[in-house]
Design a protein around this motif. Sequence first.
Motif, PDB file in Angstrom:
ATOM      1  N   ASP A  69       0.803  -1.216   0.000  1.00 57.30           N
ATOM      2  CA  ASP A  69       0.000   0.000   0.000  1.00 57.30           C
ATOM      3  C   ASP A  69       0.838   1.270   0.000  1.00 57.30           C
ATOM      4  O   ASP A  69       0.307   2.357  -0.247  1.00 57.30           O
ATOM      5  N   GLY A  71       3.955   1.274  -1.671  1.00 55.05           N
ATOM      6  CA  GLY A  71       4.829   1.241  -2.833  1.00 55.05           C
ATOM      7  C   GLY A  71       6.270   0.911  -2.534  1.00 55.05           C
ATOM      8  O   GLY A  71       7.179   1.386  -3.219  1.00 55.05           O
ATOM      9  N   GLU A 225     -11.925   1.985  -8.138  1.00 51.88           N
ATOM     10  CA  GLU A 225     -11.302   2.370  -6.870  1.00 51.88           C
ATOM     11  C   GLU A 225     -12.015   1.761  -5.679  1.00 51.88           C
ATOM     12  O   GLU A 225     -11.407   1.519  -4.641  1.00 51.88           O
ATOM     13  N   LYS A 229      -9.024  -3.203  -7.546  1.00 53.64           N
ATOM     14  CA  LYS A 229      -7.818  -2.379  -7.590  1.00 53.64           C
ATOM     15  C   LYS A 229      -6.969  -2.625  -8.827  1.00 53.64           C
ATOM     16  O   LYS A 229      -5.863  -2.087  -8.928  1.00 53.64           O
ATOM     17  N   SER A 273       4.159  -3.562  -9.851  1.00 57.62           N
ATOM     18  CA  SER A 273       3.088  -4.324 -10.481  1.00 57.62           C
ATOM     19  C   SER A 273       2.898  -5.612  -9.690  1.00 57.62           C
ATOM     20  O   SER A 273       3.851  -6.179  -9.151  1.00 57.62           O
ATOM     21  N   GLU A 311      -2.328  -5.698 -11.095  1.00 59.93           N
ATOM     22  CA  GLU A 311      -2.388  -4.335 -10.567  1.00 59.93           C
ATOM     23  C   GLU A 311      -1.139  -3.563 -10.956  1.00 59.93           C
ATOM     24  O   GLU A 311      -0.043  -4.127 -11.043  1.00 59.93           O
ATOM     25  N   ARG A 313       0.660  -0.124  -9.362  1.00 54.68           N
ATOM     26  CA  ARG A 313       0.583   0.809  -8.224  1.00 54.68           C
ATOM     27  C   ARG A 313       1.636   1.886  -8.392  1.00 54.68           C
ATOM     28  O   ARG A 313       2.807   1.598  -8.617  1.00 54.68           O
ATOM     29  N   ARG A 314       1.160   3.117  -8.276  1.00 55.89           N
ATOM     30  CA  ARG A 314       2.040   4.285  -8.348  1.00 55.89           C
ATOM     31  C   ARG A 314       2.191   4.861  -6.953  1.00 55.89           C
ATOM     32  O   ARG A 314       1.242   5.373  -6.379  1.00 55.89           O
ATOM     33  N   GLY A 316       2.378   3.196  -4.348  1.00 53.08           N
ATOM     34  CA  GLY A 316       1.518   2.423  -3.472  1.00 53.08           C
ATOM     35  C   GLY A 316       0.043   2.576  -3.754  1.00 53.08           C
ATOM     36  O   GLY A 316      -0.763   1.782  -3.265  1.00 53.08           O
ATOM     37  N   LYS A 317      -0.354   3.572  -4.546  1.00 51.64           N
ATOM     38  CA  LYS A 317      -1.768   3.793  -4.827  1.00 51.64           C
ATOM     39  C   LYS A 317      -2.164   3.058  -6.102  1.00 51.64           C
ATOM     40  O   LYS A 317      -1.531   3.239  -7.136  1.00 51.64           O
ATOM     41  N   PRO A 318      -3.216   2.229  -6.060  1.00 55.37           N
ATOM     42  CA  PRO A 318      -3.642   1.526  -7.277  1.00 55.37           C
ATOM     43  C   PRO A 318      -4.121   2.515  -8.343  1.00 55.37           C
ATOM     44  O   PRO A 318      -4.838   3.472  -8.055  1.00 55.37           O
TER      45      PRO A 318
END
Length: 330
Positions: A69, A71, A225, A229, A273, A311, A313-314, A316-318
């Motif tokens: 979560d 990253g 969102e 995710k 990823s 997924e 994730r940038r 930690g944010k999906p």
Amino acid sequence: MNLRSAAAWTLAAAIFGGCASQYRAPVVERPIARQPAVKPAPSAALSPESRPETYIVNRGDTLYSIALDNGIGYRELSDWNGITDPRAIYGGQVLRLRPPEAGVQVQPASVPGPIEVRPLGADVQRSEPRPLGADVQRSEPRPIAAEGPRPSGDMLKTGPRALKLPYTADNVALLTRPGLPEMKPDTKAEPQPAVPQKPESAAEGGDSVNWGWPASGTVLAGFSEATNKGLDINGKIGDPVFASASGKVVYSGIGLRGYGKLIIIKHNQTFLSAYAHNNTLLVKEGQNVVKGQKIAEVGNTDSSQAKLHFEIRRLGKPVDPLKFLPGRPS
């Protein structure tokens, strides 16, 4: 009308007349100055520095979920917090989400020693009066050390001195004439071939990533969102799962609830990823992979059907993978 009635009427007239002639302040309308609405400052661009410094562990958290979560790799999170057992975290624990500053050491505060108390006047050295000029030590000039014998003329090194001349035919003839020591003209050094720099590993590169599709199946469910995710890609058990981009495997296992057999690849300081519900994992933690490399096989672990959950994730944010993946040929 008698005198008493006349006085009463006079007094009443005076009272009513005074009430009617009271002064009233003029009413002036003034415009109300309104404060301009303060617009909020634009939010700073997402960067690894925007990640919070600490995180308070909540009930149900695992080290793997906290790392995903935010990253980062769970081993990095373990090292930054001195955790040897990923299961040994507890609610309310404060975890560091950034690496500690290198070379910073806390020095213990020095404790002053006891102060010795002496009686007043004890061990006081008093200077005795002396006549003016008595026992005055005059500083005498120190004798200058005698210089050693200087070397004679034939021992002094007077040459040859370096001589640099442009590279011409006349200067070459001048420097090679008889009687002069052998000297080489100053020639320009030939340029050395450039040494190729070692390419930067995918996990240390910039923000751009060359993405590709991790599986060949159709999309069962898109990004949401609130409910999903990533992407759910249809497949059969045993179908190949490919690395969507080059990077380093930071997790390969079954420690994250709801993902089944999971692989997480770190592509750089910004992007991760994740590949979930696999049947077989073909890569290990710490292994570098390239885009298109087979890393797993489709499965149904922690899922009601065989599929790949993918997924991106940038920090930690999906994010929606369809905004990064290339279009598929029709």
